[in-house]
Design a protein around this motif. Structure first.
Motif, short mmCIF file in Angstrom:
data_model
loop_
_atom_site.label_atom_id
_atom_site.label_comp_id
_atom_site.label_asym_id
_atom_site.label_seq_id
_atom_site.Cartn_x
_atom_site.Cartn_y
_atom_site.Cartn_z
N GLU A 31 49.51 33.10 -52.47
CA GLU A 31 50.83 32.78 -53.01
C GLU A 31 50.90 32.87 -54.52
OE1 GLU A 31 52.22 29.05 -51.56
OE2 GLU A 31 52.26 29.70 -49.47
N GLY A 32 49.83 32.42 -55.18
CA GLY A 32 49.84 32.41 -56.64
C GLY A 32 49.24 33.64 -57.28
N GLY A 33 48.68 34.57 -56.48
CA GLY A 33 48.00 35.73 -57.04
C GLY A 33 46.84 35.30 -57.94
N THR A 34 45.98 34.45 -57.39
CA THR A 34 44.88 33.85 -58.15
C THR A 34 43.94 34.91 -58.71
OG1 THR A 34 44.98 31.93 -56.68
CG2 THR A 34 43.02 32.14 -58.07
N ILE A 35 43.67 34.81 -60.01
CA ILE A 35 42.72 35.72 -60.65
C ILE A 35 41.32 35.12 -60.52
CG2 ILE A 35 42.04 36.86 -62.80
CD1 ILE A 35 44.95 36.66 -63.70
N VAL A 36 40.38 35.92 -60.05
CA VAL A 36 39.01 35.45 -59.82
C VAL A 36 38.00 36.45 -60.37
CG1 VAL A 36 39.60 34.12 -57.74
CG2 VAL A 36 38.99 36.55 -57.53
N ALA A 37 36.76 36.00 -60.46
CA ALA A 37 35.64 36.88 -60.80
C ALA A 37 34.78 36.98 -59.55
CB ALA A 37 34.84 36.31 -61.96
N ILE A 38 34.49 38.21 -59.13
CA ILE A 38 33.76 38.43 -57.89
C ILE A 38 32.42 39.08 -58.20
CG2 ILE A 38 33.79 39.58 -55.63
CD1 ILE A 38 36.93 39.60 -55.97
N LYS A 39 31.35 38.35 -57.92
CA LYS A 39 30.00 38.87 -58.14
C LYS A 39 29.50 39.51 -56.85
CE LYS A 39 25.35 37.39 -59.55
NZ LYS A 39 24.55 36.21 -59.97
N VAL A 40 29.32 40.83 -56.87
CA VAL A 40 28.86 41.57 -55.70
C VAL A 40 27.37 41.85 -55.88
CG1 VAL A 40 29.11 43.67 -54.33
CG2 VAL A 40 31.13 42.62 -55.40
N LEU A 41 26.57 41.34 -54.95
CA LEU A 41 25.12 41.50 -55.04
C LEU A 41 24.69 42.92 -54.74
CD1 LEU A 41 23.33 38.95 -55.71
CD2 LEU A 41 25.58 38.40 -54.81
N ASN A 42 23.74 43.42 -55.53
CA ASN A 42 23.14 44.73 -55.28
C ASN A 42 21.97 44.52 -54.33
OD1 ASN A 42 21.97 47.23 -55.30
ND2 ASN A 42 21.15 47.06 -57.37
N LEU A 43 22.20 44.70 -53.05
CA LEU A 43 21.18 44.40 -52.05
C LEU A 43 20.07 45.44 -51.99
CD1 LEU A 43 23.48 42.96 -49.24
CD2 LEU A 43 22.21 41.74 -51.01
N GLN A 44 20.18 46.49 -52.83
CA GLN A 44 19.07 47.44 -52.96
C GLN A 44 17.92 46.77 -53.71
OE1 GLN A 44 19.25 50.45 -51.42
NE2 GLN A 44 21.25 49.69 -50.74
N ASN A 45 18.25 45.77 -54.52
CA ASN A 45 17.24 44.99 -55.21
C ASN A 45 16.69 43.96 -54.22
OD1 ASN A 45 15.84 43.00 -56.74
ND2 ASN A 45 17.07 43.46 -58.56
N PRO A 46 15.39 43.99 -53.92
CA PRO A 46 14.85 43.09 -52.90
C PRO A 46 14.98 41.60 -53.25
CG PRO A 46 13.09 44.24 -54.09
CD PRO A 46 14.37 44.89 -54.48
N ARG A 47 15.19 41.28 -54.52
CA ARG A 47 15.31 39.88 -54.92
C ARG A 47 16.76 39.39 -54.93
NH1 ARG A 47 12.19 40.22 -60.42
NH2 ARG A 47 13.62 38.49 -60.85
N ALA A 48 17.71 40.29 -54.68
CA ALA A 48 19.13 39.92 -54.75
C ALA A 48 19.52 38.91 -53.68
CB ALA A 48 20.00 41.16 -54.66
N SER A 49 19.03 39.08 -52.46
CA SER A 49 19.37 38.14 -51.38
C SER A 49 18.84 36.75 -51.68
CB SER A 49 18.80 38.64 -50.05
OG SER A 49 19.52 39.76 -49.59
N LYS A 50 17.64 36.68 -52.24
CA LYS A 50 17.07 35.39 -52.60
C LYS A 50 17.90 34.74 -53.71
CE LYS A 50 12.75 33.16 -53.97
NZ LYS A 50 11.34 33.35 -54.36
N SER A 51 18.35 35.56 -54.66
CA SER A 51 19.20 35.08 -55.75
C SER A 51 20.51 34.52 -55.19
CB SER A 51 19.48 36.21 -56.74
OG SER A 51 20.48 35.85 -57.65
N PHE A 52 21.09 35.22 -54.21
CA PHE A 52 22.33 34.79 -53.57
C PHE A 52 22.14 33.42 -52.92
CE2 PHE A 52 24.92 34.64 -49.65
CZ PHE A 52 26.19 34.79 -50.18
N MET A 53 21.04 33.25 -52.19
CA MET A 53 20.78 31.99 -51.51
C MET A 53 20.54 30.85 -52.50
SD MET A 53 21.29 32.74 -48.44
CE MET A 53 20.83 31.15 -47.76
N SER A 54 19.82 31.16 -53.59
CA SER A 54 19.57 30.15 -54.62
C SER A 54 20.87 29.68 -55.26
CB SER A 54 18.64 30.71 -55.70
OG SER A 54 17.37 30.98 -55.19
N GLU A 55 21.75 30.65 -55.53
CA GLU A 55 23.01 30.31 -56.18
C GLU A 55 23.90 29.49 -55.25
OE1 GLU A 55 25.80 32.20 -59.57
OE2 GLU A 55 24.37 33.50 -58.55
N CYS A 56 23.94 29.87 -53.98
CA CYS A 56 24.74 29.11 -53.01
C CYS A 56 24.21 27.68 -52.89
CB CYS A 56 24.70 29.78 -51.65
SG CYS A 56 25.67 31.30 -51.54
#
Length: 202
Positions: A31-56
């Motif tokens: 409804e408000g057209g919320t502006i956000v920042a979207i971080k898309v993980l580069n899963l080609q990097n083997p450490r990216a999934s671990k980084s995602f889990m740590s951040e969550c």
């Protein structure tokens, strides 16, 4: 929804690139057209999934005015059938501290309105960052060490209030029962990182 919000993750919406992924500016179809920042993980990097889990793990239990607010996370499959992981954050309109301190590192297209920080603004930013770190170390549910604090991970909102972000390398401290016990971990953070303009002191 994230694909549509970023015009198909268009390069014109790209606002940052890090070790584990890219950050896009997006406008949600709400409804408000919320502006956000979207971080898309580069899963080609083997450490990216671990980084995602740590951040969550880090962001799900912490709340502070000087920490970047995560709106949601996404772990799914993209249009091509590949694994897709992303984090959606509150958008920080004044970008990173690094871009304001070192505008020469950015092109005019990326940073159209370069502004110099006053002494008072610099002091307020330092206080904001110190407040965030104090909260993480002493007042969060579980003590957290950021492990990658640098100007590019300090973001500024409309009011120039600083918010610490990027918890992909965060470490959780266990409380030892004895003062004689210690923990040894490998080097964490941006390898070889030195802030622009910082000189080695002999």
């Amino acid at each position: 929804m994230l694909h549509n919000a970023t015009n198909g993750f268009s390069s014109t919406n790209l606002i940052g690139v890090g070790s584990f992924g890219s950050v896009f500016k997006g406008i949600l179809d709400d409804e408000g057209g919320t502006i956000v920042a979207i971080k898309v993980l580069n899963l080609q990097n083997p450490r990216a999934s671990k980084s995602f889990m740590s951040e969550c793990k880090a962001l799900r239990n912490i709340r502070h005015r000087n920490l970047v607010k995560v709106i949601t996370s996404c772990s799914s499959i993209d249009c091509q059938g590949n694994d897709f992981k992303a984090l959606v954050y509150e958008y920080m309109s004044n970008g990173s501290l690094e871009k304001l301190l070192h505008p020469a590192l950015e092109t005019e297209q990326q940073q159209p309105e370069i502004q110099n920080l006053s002494l008072l603004q610099r002091i307020n930013i330092a206080i904001d960052v110190a407040s965030a770190i104090d909260y993480l170390h002493h007042h969060s549910h579980e003590p957290i060490i950021h492990c990658d604090l640098k100007p590019s991970n300090i973001l500024l909102d409309d009011d120039m209030t600083a918010h610490v972000g990027d918890f992909g390398l965060a470490r959780f401290l266990t409380k030892f029962s004895s003062h004689n016990q210690s923990s040894s971990v490998g080097v964490r953070g941006t390898i070889g990182y030195a802030a622009p303009g910082k000189h080695k002191i002999c």
